[in-house]
Design a protein around this motif. Structure first.
Motif, PDB file in Angstrom:
ATOM      1  N   TRP A  27       4.031   4.579   6.852  1.00  0.00           N
ATOM      2  CA  TRP A  27       5.212   3.790   6.499  1.00  0.00           C
ATOM      3  C   TRP A  27       5.633   2.909   7.681  1.00  0.00           C
ATOM      4  O   TRP A  27       6.063   1.772   7.507  1.00  0.00           O
TER       5      TRP A  27
ATOM      6  N   LEU B 272       0.824  -1.202   0.000  1.00  0.00           N
ATOM      7  CA  LEU B 272       0.000   0.000   0.000  1.00  0.00           C
ATOM      8  C   LEU B 272       0.859   1.252   0.000  1.00  0.00           C
ATOM      9  O   LEU B 272       2.013   1.218   0.434  1.00  0.00           O
ATOM     10  N   SER B 273       0.277   2.328  -0.432  1.00  0.00           N
ATOM     11  CA  SER B 273       0.902   3.638  -0.281  1.00  0.00           C
ATOM     12  C   SER B 273       0.413   4.268   1.018  1.00  0.00           C
ATOM     13  O   SER B 273      -0.676   3.937   1.514  1.00  0.00           O
ATOM     14  N   GLU B 274       1.227   5.152   1.553  1.00  0.00           N
ATOM     15  CA  GLU B 274       0.819   5.851   2.770  1.00  0.00           C
ATOM     16  C   GLU B 274      -0.525   6.540   2.562  1.00  0.00           C
ATOM     17  O   GLU B 274      -0.813   7.046   1.484  1.00  0.00           O
TER      18      GLU B 274
ATOM     19  N   VAL C  16       4.313  -0.724   3.302  1.00  0.00           N
ATOM     20  CA  VAL C  16       3.742   0.595   3.046  1.00  0.00           C
ATOM     21  C   VAL C  16       4.843   1.479   2.481  1.00  0.00           C
ATOM     22  O   VAL C  16       5.911   1.639   3.082  1.00  0.00           O
ATOM     23  N   PHE C  17       4.557   2.048   1.324  1.00  0.00           N
ATOM     24  CA  PHE C  17       5.531   2.917   0.667  1.00  0.00           C
ATOM     25  C   PHE C  17       5.138   4.373   0.837  1.00  0.00           C
ATOM     26  O   PHE C  17       3.962   4.707   0.755  1.00  0.00           O
ATOM     27  N   PRO C  18       6.144   5.237   1.061  1.00  0.00           N
ATOM     28  CA  PRO C  18       5.859   6.666   1.249  1.00  0.00           C
ATOM     29  C   PRO C  18       5.277   7.296  -0.011  1.00  0.00           C
ATOM     30  O   PRO C  18       5.514   6.809  -1.116  1.00  0.00           O
TER      31      PRO C  18
ATOM     32  N   ALA D   6      -3.362   5.129   2.466  1.00  0.00           N
ATOM     33  CA  ALA D   6      -4.370   4.194   1.966  1.00  0.00           C
ATOM     34  C   ALA D   6      -5.031   3.492   3.139  1.00  0.00           C
ATOM     35  O   ALA D   6      -4.470   3.397   4.233  1.00  0.00           O
TER      36      ALA D   6
ATOM     37  N   THR E 200       4.650  -0.873   8.284  1.00  0.00           N
ATOM     38  CA  THR E 200       5.290  -1.988   7.582  1.00  0.00           C
ATOM     39  C   THR E 200       5.699  -3.056   8.595  1.00  0.00           C
ATOM     40  O   THR E 200       6.470  -2.799   9.514  1.00  0.00           O
TER      41      THR E 200
END
Lengths: 113, 114
Positions: free
Chosen positions: A83, A13-15, A111-113, A17, A86
């Motif tokens: 993030w 996921l992205s931050e 989780v990606f920034p 979300a 994670t």
């Protein structure tokens, strides 16, 4: 046989979300339900737990889970991930009156920034 | 701060060796557990104990034994280590009762059998 199933093995996921991780259990009788989290390089920590009462349980770090008895489910949710979320997440269950926990296979969350 | 302490963080042993993994808790908990954690398989229960000198088999006890001579200490023994026992081993403890308190986990011992 008693079992706990986690259907999402790896979630990316992205931050910001929203997050929902599925957990289903197969148990006879009344159960206690748990979510544990394992951050990279750290030991397992209790995130939240359900014994009885309000089926919506709130835990640490903004996490919550809903017990739906008719669906044998205990899904974990968070409205907006960071993030720092994670980690690997484990659902677990025990029969009421015992201390023996059965764990699911875990869900790895990135989780990606 | 309450603790479950596992004696080693990393271990490398040879096939056929007898291996001892030690776990100590300082919470006066009655219950202690040994799990192994493998990628894609989650945590699987090896043995557990509800009291001193008492033990029960979990889901995967083959190749393992345990010892609980004192309330605070629960040892896992690999009688003759094999490569398929390479894994992360987790010790946990809990207080007796309704079973609803959950566990306190140690940091784990990563065992490699070569």
């Amino acid at each position: 046989a008693q079992s706990v199933s986690q259907h999402n093995h790896h979630v990316i996921l992205s931050e910001a979300a929203s997050l929902e991780l599925g957990c289903n259990y197969s148990y006879g009788g009344t159960v206690n339900l748990f979510w544990y989290v394992q951050y990279p390089g750290q030991h397992l920590q209790l995130l939240l737990k359900y014994f009885s009462g309000d089926p919506l349980v709130k835990g640490i770090k903004g996490f919550e889970a809903e017990f739906i008895k008719s669906k044998f489910s205990f899904n974990l949710r968070k409205p907006s991930v960071q993030w720092s979320d994670t980690a690997e997440y484990f659902c677990a269950a025990s029969r009421r009156g015992t201390d023996k926990l059965i764990f699911g296979t875990g869900t790895r969350l990135q989780v990606f920034p | 701060d309450v603790k479950v302490t596992q004696s080693s963080r990393y271990l490398v042993k040879r096939t056929g060796e007898k291996v001892f993994l030690e776990c100590v808790q300082d919470m006066d908990h009655e219950n202690m557990f040994w799990y192994r954690q493998d990628p894609g398989l989650g945590l699987r229960l090896i043995y557990f104990s509800y009291d001193v000198k008492m033990k029960e088999k979990g889901d995967i006890p083959e190749g393992y034994s345990v010892s609980r001579e004192k309330k605070e200490r629960f040892s896992l023994i690999l009688e003759s280590a094999s490569t398929n026992q390479t894994s992360m081993y987790l010790c946990a403890s809990s207080s007796s009762g309704t079973g609803g308190d959950g566990y306190t986990f140690g940091s784990g011992t990563r065992l490699t059998v070569v």
